[in-house]
Scaffold this motif. Sequence first.
Motif, PDB file in Angstrom:
ATOM      1  N   VAL A  35       0.617  -1.395  -0.339  1.00  0.00           N
ATOM      2  CA  VAL A  35       0.218  -0.133   0.031  1.00  0.00           C
ATOM      3  C   VAL A  35       1.249   1.264   0.104  1.00  0.00           C
ATOM      4  O   VAL A  35       1.829   1.160   1.065  1.00  0.00           O
ATOM      5  CB  VAL A  35      -0.819   0.492   1.264  1.00  0.00           C
ATOM      6  CG1 VAL A  35      -1.983   0.999   1.553  1.00  0.00           C
ATOM      7  CG2 VAL A  35      -1.430  -1.178   0.691  1.00  0.00           C
ATOM      8  N   TYR A  36       0.097   2.454  -0.279  1.00  0.00           N
ATOM      9  CA  TYR A  36       1.313   3.242  -0.898  1.00  0.00           C
ATOM     10  C   TYR A  36       0.227   4.571  -0.181  1.00  0.00           C
ATOM     11  O   TYR A  36      -1.037   4.212  -0.980  1.00  0.00           O
ATOM     12  CB  TYR A  36       1.447   3.867  -2.601  1.00  0.00           C
ATOM     13  CG  TYR A  36       2.605   3.101  -2.698  1.00  0.00           C
ATOM     14  CD1 TYR A  36       4.278   2.963  -2.653  1.00  0.00           C
ATOM     15  CD2 TYR A  36       2.550   1.128  -3.154  1.00  0.00           C
ATOM     16  CE1 TYR A  36       4.788   1.557  -3.309  1.00  0.00           C
ATOM     17  CE2 TYR A  36       3.166   0.134  -3.168  1.00  0.00           C
ATOM     18  CZ  TYR A  36       4.748   0.596  -3.150  1.00  0.00           C
ATOM     19  OH  TYR A  36       5.338  -0.917  -3.547  1.00  0.00           O
ATOM     20  N   ILE A  37       0.527   6.290  -0.856  1.00  0.00           N
ATOM     21  CA  ILE A  37      -0.265   7.171   0.173  1.00  0.00           C
ATOM     22  C   ILE A  37       0.396   7.699  -1.660  1.00  0.00           C
ATOM     23  O   ILE A  37       1.410   8.256  -1.685  1.00  0.00           O
ATOM     24  CB  ILE A  37      -0.337   7.919   1.063  1.00  0.00           C
ATOM     25  CG1 ILE A  37      -0.859   8.559   1.202  1.00  0.00           C
ATOM     26  CG2 ILE A  37       1.081   8.085   1.525  1.00  0.00           C
ATOM     27  CD1 ILE A  37      -1.227   9.616   2.485  1.00  0.00           C
ATOM     28  N   LEU A  38      -0.898   8.794  -1.672  1.00  0.00           N
ATOM     29  CA  LEU A  38      -0.737   9.233  -3.208  1.00  0.00           C
ATOM     30  C   LEU A  38      -1.807  10.800  -2.513  1.00  0.00           C
ATOM     31  O   LEU A  38      -2.725  11.268  -2.152  1.00  0.00           O
ATOM     32  CB  LEU A  38      -1.464   9.025  -4.412  1.00  0.00           C
ATOM     33  CG  LEU A  38      -0.827   9.582  -5.532  1.00  0.00           C
ATOM     34  CD1 LEU A  38      -1.265   8.972  -6.897  1.00  0.00           C
ATOM     35  CD2 LEU A  38      -1.435  11.028  -5.866  1.00  0.00           C
ATOM     36  N   LEU A  39      -0.611  12.068  -2.506  1.00  0.00           N
ATOM     37  CA  LEU A  39      -0.316  12.920  -1.459  1.00  0.00           C
ATOM     38  C   LEU A  39      -0.436  13.930  -2.620  1.00  0.00           C
ATOM     39  O   LEU A  39      -0.183  14.099  -3.925  1.00  0.00           O
ATOM     40  CB  LEU A  39       0.056  13.571  -0.694  1.00  0.00           C
ATOM     41  CG  LEU A  39       0.558  12.453   0.281  1.00  0.00           C
ATOM     42  CD1 LEU A  39       1.955  11.399   0.926  1.00  0.00           C
ATOM     43  CD2 LEU A  39      -0.256  13.430   1.726  1.00  0.00           C
ATOM     44  N   GLY A  40      -1.746  15.117  -2.962  1.00  0.00           N
ATOM     45  CA  GLY A  40      -1.689  16.121  -3.653  1.00  0.00           C
ATOM     46  C   GLY A  40      -2.278  17.508  -2.969  1.00  0.00           C
ATOM     47  O   GLY A  40      -2.990  17.355  -1.882  1.00  0.00           O
ATOM     48  N   PRO A  41      -3.773  18.532  -3.880  1.00  0.00           N
ATOM     49  CA  PRO A  41      -3.895  19.620  -3.474  1.00  0.00           C
ATOM     50  C   PRO A  41      -4.935  18.951  -3.221  1.00  0.00           C
ATOM     51  O   PRO A  41      -6.070  19.989  -2.297  1.00  0.00           O
ATOM     52  CB  PRO A  41      -4.413  20.013  -4.697  1.00  0.00           C
ATOM     53  CG  PRO A  41      -3.439  19.271  -5.688  1.00  0.00           C
ATOM     54  CD  PRO A  41      -2.982  18.152  -5.614  1.00  0.00           C
ATOM     55  N   ALA A  42      -5.631  18.183  -3.004  1.00  0.00           N
ATOM     56  CA  ALA A  42      -6.634  17.990  -2.300  1.00  0.00           C
ATOM     57  C   ALA A  42      -6.838  15.901  -1.550  1.00  0.00           C
ATOM     58  O   ALA A  42      -5.208  16.060  -1.165  1.00  0.00           O
ATOM     59  CB  ALA A  42      -7.830  16.529  -3.827  1.00  0.00           C
ATOM     60  N   VAL A  47      -3.336   3.921  -3.011  1.00  0.00           N
ATOM     61  CA  VAL A  47      -2.780   2.957  -3.987  1.00  0.00           C
ATOM     62  C   VAL A  47      -2.873   1.769  -3.190  1.00  0.00           C
ATOM     63  O   VAL A  47      -1.360   1.248  -2.474  1.00  0.00           O
ATOM     64  CB  VAL A  47      -2.376   3.664  -4.769  1.00  0.00           C
ATOM     65  CG1 VAL A  47      -1.468   2.325  -5.732  1.00  0.00           C
ATOM     66  CG2 VAL A  47      -2.319   5.062  -5.111  1.00  0.00           C
ATOM     67  N   GLN A  48      -3.272  -0.156  -3.817  1.00  0.00           N
ATOM     68  CA  GLN A  48      -2.937  -1.052  -3.611  1.00  0.00           C
ATOM     69  C   GLN A  48      -2.486  -1.443  -5.046  1.00  0.00           C
ATOM     70  O   GLN A  48      -3.189  -1.742  -5.687  1.00  0.00           O
ATOM     71  CB  GLN A  48      -3.598  -1.043  -2.557  1.00  0.00           C
ATOM     72  CG  GLN A  48      -3.240  -3.287  -2.905  1.00  0.00           C
ATOM     73  CD  GLN A  48      -4.170  -3.705  -2.574  1.00  0.00           C
ATOM     74  OE1 GLN A  48      -4.899  -4.181  -3.728  1.00  0.00           O
ATOM     75  NE2 GLN A  48      -4.413  -5.129  -1.550  1.00  0.00           N
ATOM     76  N   THR A  49      -1.050  -2.124  -4.644  1.00  0.00           N
ATOM     77  CA  THR A  49      -0.740  -3.233  -5.691  1.00  0.00           C
ATOM     78  C   THR A  49      -0.074  -4.380  -5.547  1.00  0.00           C
ATOM     79  O   THR A  49      -0.294  -4.681  -4.693  1.00  0.00           O
ATOM     80  CB  THR A  49       0.461  -2.215  -6.674  1.00  0.00           C
ATOM     81  OG1 THR A  49       1.824  -2.508  -5.878  1.00  0.00           O
ATOM     82  CG2 THR A  49       0.425  -0.094  -6.729  1.00  0.00           C
ATOM     83  N   GLY A  50      -0.183  -5.314  -6.882  1.00  0.00           N
ATOM     84  CA  GLY A  50       0.080  -6.374  -6.871  1.00  0.00           C
ATOM     85  C   GLY A  50       0.043  -6.806  -8.082  1.00  0.00           C
ATOM     86  O   GLY A  50      -0.212  -5.939  -9.172  1.00  0.00           O
ATOM     87  N   LYS A  51      -0.010  -8.348  -8.042  1.00  0.00           N
ATOM     88  CA  LYS A  51      -0.150  -9.522  -9.052  1.00  0.00           C
ATOM     89  C   LYS A  51      -1.569  -9.242  -9.959  1.00  0.00           C
ATOM     90  O   LYS A  51      -1.734  -9.333 -10.647  1.00  0.00           O
ATOM     91  CB  LYS A  51      -0.229 -10.560  -9.162  1.00  0.00           C
ATOM     92  CG  LYS A  51      -1.263 -11.253  -8.443  1.00  0.00           C
ATOM     93  CD  LYS A  51      -1.054 -12.613  -7.739  1.00  0.00           C
ATOM     94  CE  LYS A  51      -1.882 -13.297  -6.994  1.00  0.00           C
ATOM     95  NZ  LYS A  51      -2.982 -12.706  -7.622  1.00  0.00           N
ATOM     96  N   ASP A  52      -2.821  -8.625  -9.167  1.00  0.00           N
ATOM     97  CA  ASP A  52      -3.797  -8.302  -9.752  1.00  0.00           C
ATOM     98  C   ASP A  52      -4.092  -6.926 -10.685  1.00  0.00           C
ATOM     99  O   ASP A  52      -5.348  -6.280 -11.024  1.00  0.00           O
ATOM    100  CB  ASP A  52      -4.806  -8.505  -9.175  1.00  0.00           C
ATOM    101  CG  ASP A  52      -4.839  -9.911  -8.756  1.00  0.00           C
ATOM    102  OD1 ASP A  52      -4.069 -10.970  -9.610  1.00  0.00           O
ATOM    103  OD2 ASP A  52      -4.931  -9.816  -7.612  1.00  0.00           O
TER     104      ASP A  52
END
Lengths: 304, 330
Positions: A35-42, A47-52
Amino acid sequence: MIRTLWAALIAALPLTAQPNLENATLQVLPVQGNVYILLGPAANITVQTGKDGALLVDTMLEPLAPKITAEVKKLTPLPIRYIIDTSLTADHIGGNAALAAMGAPGASVPDGGGATLIAHENVLNRLTKPVTTSLTPANQHGLPNDEYATPTKDFYFNSEPVIIFHEAKAHTDGDSIVLFRRSDVISAGDIFTPDRYPEIDLENGGSVQGLITALNHLLHLTVPEHLQEGGTRVIPGHGRICNEGDVVEYRDMVTIVRDRIQDMISHGKTLQQVIAARPTLDYDTQYGSGGRFVETVYKSLGGK
Amino acid sequence: MLIQVKRGRASAVPPSFRSTQALSRVWPVLLCLLLLTLAVPSFAQIDLSGEWAPAYHEDGPERLPGPELGDYMGLPINDAARLRADSYDADRISVVTEYQCRPHSADYGMRGAGNLRVWREIDYKTQQLIAFHTYMAAWGSERTIWMDGRAHPPAAAEHTFQGFSTGVWEGNMLTVTTTHLKANYLRRNGVPSSDKRTVTEHWARHGDFLTVIVVVDDPVILTEPLVRSENWYLDPGQQQNVMYCEYTQEVPPSSPGAVPNHLPGANPFLNEVADWYGLPLAGVRGGAETMYPEFRLKMGSPHAPPPAHCERFCICTTLADCNLRPRPAR
């Protein structure tokens, strides 16, 4: 059908409603596991990523969709397959249509289009019969196509259980929090915003008591490591990466302010008297001006 | 390092050859001098490693038995912090389980149960200092002070109770900057510290003594930096205990999810410290001016007649001594 609706609604959106985001920059930080966090102006995106493929929780604003897609592609070459909306708030769902269109179907897709869009049914109900508030614009597009009406919804994606909990009558009446069980990360949406007072959208079903209940549920789900550090990570609707200790501070603040305003209501204080008493004085240096929060708590508790 | 340099002998050789020969004789000396230069620490750094026992002669009553409720003396707090502290109900740590294993943060941790271990992490190949690590008796908290020049994490990174620390040498003094701290407390009676604070420490070793000056800048809580100092003495025989913490609800909540707190103006314990020690209320309420000596000239009269003799933590400098004194009846 849905795509046609999106296109029509995109065209109908007034240009003035879209802030100038050309120069906005996005930042991606790893949180834990997949799992990742994507930060910005809102609002934050999880974001979760993997084989699917990729799973997104919330989508910020539509003009940012190309930049969001570019950041997700740095994490995985696979398509976005799921989008989960934590609420109907504009800066959480603005990129729904554009990001879903760039994705590919998850397990469930009624019309064979892009990524599957999941939300509690109250989100869909309110978006299709909108009550316009300062948080929700009148026109919405990118509607959920896989809504749920049960207390929880779960599925398996990228080698881990993804569990969605409905938090009733909190920020709104359609709030979801998302637990990534193997990664041990919770995406909390606007239930938890450690850099500001909570936005309780009374017109869309929110309440202070529901918010406190949701925060306590969040604390029930989080498990810290040794000495209250680390363990389950929490991605807030806005703000930095957190864990249980941060949620406790926030829950305490909301509860203590609720207690004060409830006491003043029980003593017959008017809204003006409550605001004048500054029941958030001790928290304003941390969370900003508390006037709006005080007013919503007062009304939520039945103050006249 | 043992160096032996043989004396040269006179010989009838051309001057140019002699100068070359002379250089060849001097060269080992120059090389040794160069090696000695390299062996001297580049930044006058010294080793802070060791087992350090805390000296509690400063602020003993606050640091050992703990501060009195409502005692904010000497803290440059703002109105927000004062109200937050006034609202604090000590039942919170018995009712709210999440508080029970919450440790002292890096800044407060220097003050209490402060048996300290410091050790160095050295890069094997370069023999350069990578980090100092510390272990503190209170909660067994471990901390890392990075010395390899790395940057602090992004603002959106996670905060911890020990924060993220980097150090630089200023002469023989180690100056440490700590960010990414979790909210904690400046004093253990409800005076908070925020997650927006930055802590600067100055570590100075004088033989077997260690002094650390801790400066807290907290825009949420303080109107001026809070400066405190703590001292330790080297205690090579010190044995640290294993720390263990498991939370349990010690007191049932008044209602599900309750967070014990006093409503504004309703905390009955705030005057105790003034009355027990014969102090004016203006003094115990804290604020930047209470840090400075001239405040004594204008702080006013005691809230109540001073007691005939002090019945609280007036002279204690050890925990056992402090505990010998009974609490006055409320």
